[in-house]
Design a protein around this motif. Structure first.
Motif, PDB file in Angstrom:
ATOM      1  N   ASP A  96       0.830  -1.206   0.000  1.00  0.00           N
ATOM      2  CA  ASP A  96       0.000   0.000   0.000  1.00  0.00           C
ATOM      3  C   ASP A  96       0.863   1.254   0.000  1.00  0.00           C
ATOM      4  OD1 ASP A  96      -2.320  -1.461  -0.040  1.00  0.00           O
ATOM      5  OD2 ASP A  96      -2.679  -1.318   2.125  1.00  0.00           O
ATOM      6  N   ASP A  97       1.931   1.261   0.801  1.00  0.00           N
ATOM      7  CA  ASP A  97       2.822   2.421   0.840  1.00  0.00           C
ATOM      8  C   ASP A  97       3.572   2.577  -0.480  1.00  0.00           C
ATOM      9  OD1 ASP A  97       2.089   3.185   3.368  1.00  0.00           O
ATOM     10  OD2 ASP A  97       3.783   2.221   4.371  1.00  0.00           O
ATOM     11  N   ILE A  98       3.982   1.448  -1.051  1.00  0.00           N
ATOM     12  CA  ILE A  98       4.660   1.512  -2.347  1.00  0.00           C
ATOM     13  C   ILE A  98       3.723   2.094  -3.389  1.00  0.00           C
ATOM     14  CG2 ILE A  98       5.693   0.170  -4.207  1.00  0.00           C
ATOM     15  CD1 ILE A  98       6.646  -1.834  -2.088  1.00  0.00           C
ATOM     16  N   ASP A  99       2.487   1.625  -3.412  1.00  0.00           N
ATOM     17  CA  ASP A  99       1.510   2.098  -4.388  1.00  0.00           C
ATOM     18  C   ASP A  99       1.248   3.588  -4.228  1.00  0.00           C
ATOM     19  OD1 ASP A  99      -0.365   1.833  -6.468  1.00  0.00           O
ATOM     20  OD2 ASP A  99      -1.997   1.678  -5.027  1.00  0.00           O
ATOM     21  N   ALA A 100       1.132   4.031  -2.981  1.00  0.00           N
ATOM     22  CA  ALA A 100       0.795   5.427  -2.724  1.00  0.00           C
ATOM     23  C   ALA A 100       1.956   6.380  -2.993  1.00  0.00           C
ATOM     24  CB  ALA A 100       0.323   5.582  -1.275  1.00  0.00           C
ATOM     25  N   ASN A 101       3.187   5.910  -2.845  1.00  0.00           N
ATOM     26  CA  ASN A 101       4.333   6.822  -2.862  1.00  0.00           C
ATOM     27  C   ASN A 101       5.364   6.549  -3.945  1.00  0.00           C
ATOM     28  OD1 ASN A 101       3.884   8.397  -0.231  1.00  0.00           O
ATOM     29  ND2 ASN A 101       3.757   6.275   0.486  1.00  0.00           N
ATOM     30  N   ARG A 102       5.229   5.446  -4.685  1.00  0.00           N
ATOM     31  CA  ARG A 102       6.281   5.045  -5.611  1.00  0.00           C
ATOM     32  C   ARG A 102       6.647   6.159  -6.580  1.00  0.00           C
ATOM     33  NH1 ARG A 102       4.331   0.483  -7.384  1.00  0.00           N
ATOM     34  NH2 ARG A 102       2.984   1.605  -8.823  1.00  0.00           N
ATOM     35  N   GLU A 103       5.667   6.770  -7.227  1.00  0.00           N
ATOM     36  CA  GLU A 103       5.987   7.778  -8.235  1.00  0.00           C
ATOM     37  C   GLU A 103       6.651   8.998  -7.609  1.00  0.00           C
ATOM     38  OE1 GLU A 103       5.874   6.908 -11.343  1.00  0.00           O
ATOM     39  OE2 GLU A 103       5.086   5.011 -10.579  1.00  0.00           O
ATOM     40  N   THR A 104       6.206   9.397  -6.420  1.00  0.00           N
ATOM     41  CA  THR A 104       6.844  10.521  -5.728  1.00  0.00           C
ATOM     42  C   THR A 104       8.273  10.183  -5.352  1.00  0.00           C
ATOM     43  OG1 THR A 104       4.735  11.303  -4.830  1.00  0.00           O
ATOM     44  CG2 THR A 104       6.742  12.016  -3.695  1.00  0.00           C
ATOM     45  N   TRP A 105       8.471   8.987  -4.793  1.00  0.00           N
ATOM     46  CA  TRP A 105       9.818   8.573  -4.416  1.00  0.00           C
ATOM     47  C   TRP A 105      10.739   8.505  -5.627  1.00  0.00           C
ATOM     48  CZ3 TRP A 105       7.752   4.036  -0.955  1.00  0.00           C
ATOM     49  CH2 TRP A 105       7.342   4.552   0.285  1.00  0.00           C
ATOM     50  N   LEU A 106      10.241   7.957  -6.724  1.00  0.00           N
ATOM     51  CA  LEU A 106      11.075   7.851  -7.927  1.00  0.00           C
ATOM     52  C   LEU A 106      11.411   9.227  -8.501  1.00  0.00           C
ATOM     53  CD1 LEU A 106       9.492   4.774  -9.749  1.00  0.00           C
ATOM     54  CD2 LEU A 106      11.753   4.913  -8.690  1.00  0.00           C
ATOM     55  N   SER A 107      10.459  10.136  -8.442  1.00  0.00           N
ATOM     56  CA  SER A 107      10.726  11.494  -8.923  1.00  0.00           C
ATOM     57  C   SER A 107      11.780  12.176  -8.062  1.00  0.00           C
ATOM     58  CB  SER A 107       9.425  12.305  -8.921  1.00  0.00           C
ATOM     59  OG  SER A 107       9.663  13.636  -9.324  1.00  0.00           O
ATOM     60  N   GLU A 108      11.656  12.021  -6.752  1.00  0.00           N
ATOM     61  CA  GLU A 108      12.642  12.607  -5.842  1.00  0.00           C
ATOM     62  C   GLU A 108      14.000  11.933  -6.013  1.00  0.00           C
ATOM     63  OE1 GLU A 108       9.487  13.846  -2.289  1.00  0.00           O
ATOM     64  OE2 GLU A 108      10.852  12.166  -2.003  1.00  0.00           O
ATOM     65  N   TRP A 109      13.995  10.628  -6.196  1.00  0.00           N
ATOM     66  CA  TRP A 109      15.246   9.895  -6.410  1.00  0.00           C
ATOM     67  C   TRP A 109      15.937  10.378  -7.682  1.00  0.00           C
ATOM     68  CZ3 TRP A 109      16.766   6.917 -10.545  1.00  0.00           C
ATOM     69  CH2 TRP A 109      17.950   6.195 -10.371  1.00  0.00           C
ATOM     70  N   ALA A 110      15.168  10.509  -8.770  1.00  0.00           N
ATOM     71  CA  ALA A 110      15.760  10.929 -10.044  1.00  0.00           C
ATOM     72  C   ALA A 110      16.371  12.327  -9.944  1.00  0.00           C
ATOM     73  CB  ALA A 110      14.698  10.902 -11.152  1.00  0.00           C
ATOM     74  N   ALA A 111      15.735  13.206  -9.187  1.00  0.00           N
ATOM     75  CA  ALA A 111      16.277  14.553  -9.017  1.00  0.00           C
ATOM     76  C   ALA A 111      17.631  14.546  -8.336  1.00  0.00           C
ATOM     77  CB  ALA A 111      15.299  15.418  -8.226  1.00  0.00           C
ATOM     78  N   ILE A 112      17.849  13.532  -7.467  1.00  0.00           N
ATOM     79  CA  ILE A 112      19.123  13.421  -6.762  1.00  0.00           C
ATOM     80  C   ILE A 112      20.147  12.640  -7.584  1.00  0.00           C
ATOM     81  CG2 ILE A 112      20.251  12.455  -4.691  1.00  0.00           C
ATOM     82  CD1 ILE A 112      17.482  12.764  -3.293  1.00  0.00           C
ATOM     83  N   ALA A 113      19.689  11.560  -8.191  1.00  0.00           N
ATOM     84  CA  ALA A 113      20.615  10.607  -8.812  1.00  0.00           C
ATOM     85  C   ALA A 113      20.973  10.942 -10.256  1.00  0.00           C
ATOM     86  CB  ALA A 113      20.012   9.201  -8.766  1.00  0.00           C
ATOM     87  N   THR A 114      20.185  11.779 -10.921  1.00  0.00           N
ATOM     88  CA  THR A 114      20.445  12.117 -12.317  1.00  0.00           C
ATOM     89  C   THR A 114      21.270  13.399 -12.389  1.00  0.00           C
ATOM     90  OG1 THR A 114      18.325  11.138 -12.943  1.00  0.00           O
ATOM     91  CG2 THR A 114      19.400  12.588 -14.550  1.00  0.00           C
TER      92      THR A 114
END
Length: 353
Positions: free
Chosen positions: A334-352
């Motif tokens: 449930d947490d993955i479903d609710a937050n995955r896209e936000t987490w990935l967007s935040e991750w990409a901003a740091i990692a890219t």
């Protein structure tokens, strides 16, 4: 991806004998159906002859089409759901399952061969239980090249905290979280470890410490990792706790690599029938076959992960070198479903860069 030919019904091979008048000869015409298309991630692999057992049982061949890593696989299924890429999918894992279910790319089917012994691998009711059959599982962990560290005279890291220390600068490689299921699993491990407000700072420290980020697991493990079967110079890589057994050579008494069990996230991979297939009944049989003992016994040595079927057996020596984390990091579906896209967007901003 290749365009596939769909079968016209479920008929098996039909042979029509036609007598040719005046010559006493017979002509045969084959009406064999097209193969079932199994869409997978790039790491799918079974021993030669394993999928052929399905053909022997059903008369239907299986064509395997790789579609990138698990994240890319799900993206392609979503983008092509009005014109399905195949009949069955393998390689959707618990980090991407909810997206596949919510986007409607799967038909309602789970193998009836599942028992209570496999219930621990099922997704929670309402999140895809009726659409996905567990096939394998493994702990995604940082792997370490013991030989590299011994030769360098540097102590091996143990925890996630260690990876950002100066002595491990430029030594770590991971697949990307937005295109790789092991990469996303590692991101989720850091979310579980440092919390929703702390993992971003941790990742910034990783980047500052020279982490290399590859598109997929194969590049990270076989190109950049320094292990015996690899070609790179980085002795720390995100892989599986079950990877070390496959670095053991005949005559070895110890594995040259190991898994850092305090860094692990537990991952389960699933198979499902792709919505829109014209071969629903046969596709269901293929899902059942992937869960069968024949395939499950082949999975450890072919894909470096554990089978889920309780009747499967592990290869000799597997338990000596393949460890299981006692307390892996966990993030609820449930947490993955609710937050995955936000987490990935935040991750990409740091990692890219």
């Amino acid at each position: 991806m290749q365009t596939r030919k769909k079968t016209a019904g479920l008929a098996l091979v039909g042979i029509i004998a036609v007598g040719v008048a005046g010559c006493g000869t017979t002509q045969t015409v084959s009406d064999a159906p097209a193969p079932l298309v199994l869409v997978t991630h790039d790491s799918f692999n079974l021993s030669e002859g394993t999928l052929e057992k399905f053909t022997e049982e059903t008369g239907i061949e299986v064509e395997v089409q790789a579609a990138g890593d698990a994240g890319e696989l799900v993206n392609k299924l979503v983008l092509t759901k009005d014109s399905p890429l195949g009949d069955v999918v393998f390689g959707i894992d618990n980090t991407f399952a909810s997206r596949a279910v919510n986007e409607g790319v799967l038909a309602d089917y789970a193998s009836p061969d599942l028992t209570d012994a496999e219930s621990q691998y099922l997704l929670p009711a309402g999140s895809g239980l009726e659409q996905l059959t567990p096939i394998d599982n493994g702990d995604v962990c940082v792997n370490v090249d013991h030989e590299w560290f011994a030769e360098a005279g540097i102590a091996e890291p143990v925890t996630l905290d260690d990876l950002v220390k100066p002595e491990y600068k430029d030594l770590f490689v991971t697949p990307a979280a937005n295109s790789s299921s092991p990469g996303l699993a590692f991101l989720l491990a850091t979310v579980a470890a440092y919390g929703d407000d702390g993992w971003q700072d941790y990742w910034q420290q990783l980047v500052d410490n020279g982490v290399k980020i590859d598109a997929g697991w194969s590049d990270a493990y076989y190109v950049d990792f320094s292990g015996p079967s690899s070609e790179g110079d980085r002795p720390l890589v995100v892989s599986y706790a079950s990877s070390p057994p496959f670095e053991v050579q005949e005559g070895d008494t110890e594995a040259p690599t190991g898994a850092l069990l305090d860094t692990c996230f537990r991952q389960t991979e699933y198979a499902g029938v792709i919505a829109g297939t014209e071969n629903q009944a046969l596709a269901e049989k293929l899902v059942d076959f992937l869960f069968s003992v024949d395939v499950q016994n082949d999975i450890p040595e072919s894909m470096y992960v554990f089978p889920v079927n309780a009747l499967a057996t592990l290869p000799d020596g597997w338990s000596d070198y393949a460890e299981i984390a006692e307390d892996p990091f966990v993030v609820s579906p449930d947490d993955i479903d609710a937050n995955r896209e936000t987490w990935l967007s935040e991750w990409a901003a740091i990692a890219t860069p």
